[in-house]
Every structure is written in C-alpha cells, then in structure tokens.
Motif scaffolding. Structure first.
Motif, short mmCIF file in Angstrom:
data_model
loop_
_atom_site.label_atom_id
_atom_site.label_comp_id
_atom_site.label_asym_id
_atom_site.label_seq_id
_atom_site.Cartn_x
_atom_site.Cartn_y
_atom_site.Cartn_z
N GLY A 14 106.37 28.13 -9.13
CA GLY A 14 107.92 27.32 -9.05
C GLY A 14 107.44 25.74 -9.02
N ARG A 15 106.15 25.25 -9.25
CA ARG A 15 105.81 23.78 -9.25
C ARG A 15 106.10 23.46 -10.60
NH1 ARG A 15 102.55 21.99 -5.00
NH2 ARG A 15 102.86 19.90 -5.83
N SER A 16 106.58 22.05 -10.92
CA SER A 16 107.01 21.37 -12.16
C SER A 16 105.85 20.45 -12.31
CB SER A 16 108.40 20.91 -11.83
OG SER A 16 108.64 20.13 -13.01
N ALA A 17 105.75 20.46 -13.77
CA ALA A 17 104.61 19.57 -14.26
C ALA A 17 105.21 18.20 -14.32
CB ALA A 17 104.42 19.82 -15.73
N ASP B 73 103.20 10.53 -14.46
CA ASP B 73 102.41 9.17 -14.32
C ASP B 73 100.92 9.20 -13.92
OD1 ASP B 73 104.84 8.08 -15.27
OD2 ASP B 73 105.44 7.78 -13.21
N VAL B 74 100.18 10.33 -14.07
CA VAL B 74 98.83 10.58 -13.74
C VAL B 74 97.97 10.80 -14.86
CG1 VAL B 74 99.39 11.43 -11.37
CG2 VAL B 74 99.00 13.06 -13.35
N PRO B 75 96.69 10.51 -14.78
CA PRO B 75 95.76 10.95 -15.77
C PRO B 75 95.77 12.38 -16.15
CG PRO B 75 94.62 9.32 -14.19
CD PRO B 75 96.18 9.91 -13.69
N SER B 76 95.24 12.76 -17.38
CA SER B 76 95.45 13.94 -17.76
C SER B 76 94.09 14.28 -18.50
CB SER B 76 96.56 14.55 -18.61
OG SER B 76 96.51 13.72 -19.71
N ILE B 77 93.81 15.52 -18.51
CA ILE B 77 92.63 16.17 -19.20
C ILE B 77 93.14 17.38 -20.10
CG2 ILE B 77 90.46 17.19 -19.12
CD1 ILE B 77 89.99 15.75 -16.29
N ASP C 25 96.68 23.18 -26.08
CA ASP C 25 97.67 22.83 -27.05
C ASP C 25 98.52 21.65 -26.51
OD1 ASP C 25 99.22 23.85 -24.96
OD2 ASP C 25 100.25 25.37 -25.99
N GLY C 26 97.93 21.12 -25.37
CA GLY C 26 98.44 19.94 -24.83
C GLY C 26 99.79 20.25 -23.72
N THR C 27 100.17 21.50 -23.44
CA THR C 27 101.05 21.84 -22.51
C THR C 27 100.58 21.74 -21.12
OG1 THR C 27 102.16 23.31 -24.23
CG2 THR C 27 102.51 23.49 -21.74
N PRO C 28 101.16 21.06 -20.08
CA PRO C 28 100.63 21.07 -19.05
C PRO C 28 100.69 22.50 -18.15
CG PRO C 28 102.50 19.27 -19.00
CD PRO C 28 102.36 20.17 -20.42
N LEU D 163 97.11 25.95 -10.66
CA LEU D 163 97.93 26.15 -11.68
C LEU D 163 99.22 26.25 -11.28
CD1 LEU D 163 95.51 28.51 -13.95
CD2 LEU D 163 95.47 25.92 -13.75
N PHE D 164 100.13 25.72 -12.37
CA PHE D 164 101.62 26.09 -12.11
C PHE D 164 102.14 27.56 -12.17
CE2 PHE D 164 101.80 21.66 -14.15
CZ PHE D 164 101.63 21.09 -12.93
#
Length: 384
Positions: free
Chosen positions: A16-19, A24-28, A101-104, A153-154
């Motif tokens: 239920g959490r959303s990406a 606005d945070v760094p990503s890996i 593939d770049g998906t959060p 994880l979401f």
C-alpha cells in the motif's frame, strides 16, 4: 515448525505504500542479482538480514562467517554502487530502489556508504583470488562502494509461478502435516544420481522440497526454464506427489563451494525445512574445492539449527542393477556408470540421447526439446 534463522521470519514488505513519496530522493537501479537479493531479504528468505550489510557485519561475515551479533552467516549480501552514486547518498537518509527496468520497487534507509577491499574479500569467501573462478571474477567486477542499511519493498515480487515465499512453504508443510522436510538445492536438470539422493533423503523425512536456484549462472549451465521443466517431468512420472514440492530460490550462483553450502542450508531453514542435502562438491566449480569440503565445513561452525544430510558419489552399478553409492556398492569402477553432469550436457549438445541409466527419458526429452537448454553467456537470466 523449525524457527527461522535468528528466531524471526523477516518481513520488509510494505503493502500500500506509494513510490511517489520518494520522487525527490537519490535512487539506485538494482542489477538483476541485487533485485533478487532485495526480494529475498524483504520476504524472509535471508532472515535474519533486514537489509544489505553494514561495514561491521560485512567484515565479520567475510572473516568469521558470522554477523556482528555472532549469528552464523557465510556470504556477504551487499549493495554495490559506483563512486558517482555513492557521492549522492547521505548516510541516515532514504534512497529509492528501482528494478532493473527502472520501476521503483522500494527503498533503503542508508546507514553507511563504505569501500570494500575486493581482493581481500574473495580470498576469504572463495579461498582464492584467481579470476578464472567465476565467483571471484563476478565479485571483482563489482563497484567500489557498498551501501548498508535496512530495506523495504512496496509489494511482494514473485519470480514466476513456482516462487513460494517462506511464509507460504511453511503453511504448505503444515497443511500436508510434514513435521520433517528435507530441502534440495540444485542448479542442474536432474539426472539419476540426483533422483537417488533425493529419494534416499525422503526415506528419512515426511516431505521433500526441491528448490532450484534460478538467476545468473556461468555459460554452459542449464537455463532456469529447462531446470524447472525437467524437474516437473521427473516429479510427474517418478515421485509421490503428496510428499514432494517444487519451488525456486531466485538467486545468482556464487560458486562459493562450502560457504555456499551453509548459505543454501540457511535459506531452506527459513523456508521451513528441518534437513538439507549436501552432496559432493556442493556449489563447486572446476577443481577449486575438494569434493567434500562442503561436508567438513559444517563441523567448523556452530550448530545452525538445520540437519545436514551428507551424500557420497552415486552411480548406476551394472552388477547391482540399480542406482547405488560408494558406501553400499562393492563392485569395481568397470561396473559403474556415473551420470556426470558435464558428460550429459556434452551428449545433449551433440544430439545424443543420454542412457536411461544416466537420466530418465522424460527428463532428457524435455532438455533436448528445449529451444535453448543452456546459458550462452555469463550474464545469466533475470527470471523464469
């Protein structure tokens, strides 16, 4: 049922959490093996790990095969990034994790960013720094910085229809009234020696969990799909269905020999298994390990709470007229037909059907009918 390693099954899935909260945070962007490890952490396969290793845990694992709190853990589970990415991460802040593939897919609460000595690490973990060893080569190719901290994880991420999480296999074992379960790790399609060992182990327990490792492998190994389909054929025709379950362990092969044997046993402990098969040269490659190093290492560590079942060489004896092992067969080498995995692969590549004394015909048919039964590059596969 057997307790998970560390006493608690880790659950780092936040349904239920959303990406969008991490825009606005760094990503890996995770590599396929990193993604598989993140899923295994979040779903409890790697309990008691709640994230990628911090520096103190990392050093303890490399040198002592334990976490900082003394819990046995044989292999480093780490998130490596390059210098540019490392410079954007502030310890104490949250970093988004993206699928290949770049998906959060989730985030890591980055506690530390640190450098690792890759040459020193491989000497301890693999017993060599020879880069002809595929596990050594893979580790030396990692980036120079590691990010440590708990992950979330979401949602749950399943790697195909056969991917059963530890909470699910534990329910399955209870439903089937399996008080004792033996886990079997494999990276190969099954030949007759595998079948003999599995059935011998099943004689001692209530149920058998066959759990192939799917993910990045070296060139020449069986593809994930081939392994799963081959085991499906074997179980359908030659196993009591009520006593066997087929699942998968999404993970790259490390080829870390004895250390990987302990790692694989702990994963099956978390899945709910009470016993684990350790055969000849478990997770070995070429001649880097003695055939039975994966047996003796269990005498060198504390009791990990799952009982290893050790097996010797198995083969078909023409005098005994069946599958046997060195322990029970008195006959000479001339009477033995060894179902060598490399020999079977060579036969299949040449279009020769392996003998039924080496591999069940239904299994051989699955492999020979596959469009691409073998991995063609070291990059391996992301999923089934």
């Amino acid at each position: 049922m057997l307790e998970p390693h560390g006493g608690r099954l880790v659950d780092r899935v936040l349904e239920g959490r959303s990406a969008s909260e991490l825009d606005d945070v760094p990503s890996i962007t995770l590599t396929p093996p990193q993604f598989q490890e993140a899923v295994s952490i979040a779903t409890g396969r790697l309990s008691p790990l709640e994230g990628f290793l911090n520096k103190n845990d990392f050093l303890k694992v490399v040198h002592d095969m334990t976490l900082e709190d003394g819990t046995t853990w044989p292999l480093p589970v780490v998130l490596d990034v390059d210098g540019e990415a490392a410079s954007e991460i502030v310890p104490g802040e949250r970093v988004r994790l993206d699928r290949p593939d770049g998906t959060p897919v989730g985030y890591i609460d980055a506690e530390e960013v640190y450098k690792h000595n890759k040459t020193e690490t491989v000497k301890h973990v693999f017993g060599t720094d020879d880069d002809s060893h595929p596990g050594v080569r893979n580790y030396l190719d990692r980036d120079d910085f590691l990010v440590g901290g708990p992950i979330s994880l979401f949602s749950e991420v399943r790697h195909g229809d056969y991917d059963l999480f530890p909470k699910e296999t534990r329910v399955l074992f209870n439903h089937r009234n399996w008080d004792t379960v033996v886990g079997f790790q494999t990276r190969n399609a099954p030949h007759r020696a595998h079948e003999y060992i599995q059935k011998s182990a099943l004689e001692q327990v209530d149920g058998l969990l066959v759990q192939p490792k799917i993910g990045a492998k070296k060139a020449g190994d069986y593809t994930d799909r081939t392994i799963i389909d081959a085991y499906g054929a074997l179980i359908e025709h030659y196993y009591p269905h009520e006593n066997v379950s087929l699942s998968v362990f999404p993970s790259k092969m490390r080829y870390a020999g004895p250390r990987e044997a302990i790692f694989d046993a702990l994963v099956r402990k978390n899945q709910g298994c009470t016993h684990f098969v350790v055969g000849r040269d478990h997770a070995g490659v070429k001649d880097f390990y003695d055939g039975f190093d994966a047996h003796t290492i269990f005498d060198e560590i504390d009791d990990i709470g799952i009982e290893p079942l050790f097996y010797n060489y198995s083969f078909y004896c023409t005098v005994c007229d069946g599958m046997v092992s060195q322990k029970i067969c008195p006959h000479s080498d001339d009477e033995q037909i060894h179902p060598s995995g490399s020999k079977i692969r060579e036969m299949i590549r040449s279009g020769t059907h392996p003998s039924e004394k080496m591999m069940r015909p239904e299994v051989a048919d699955v492999i020979m009918d596959a469009e691409q039964p073998f991995v063609t590059a070291d990059e391996g596969e992301e999923s089934t």
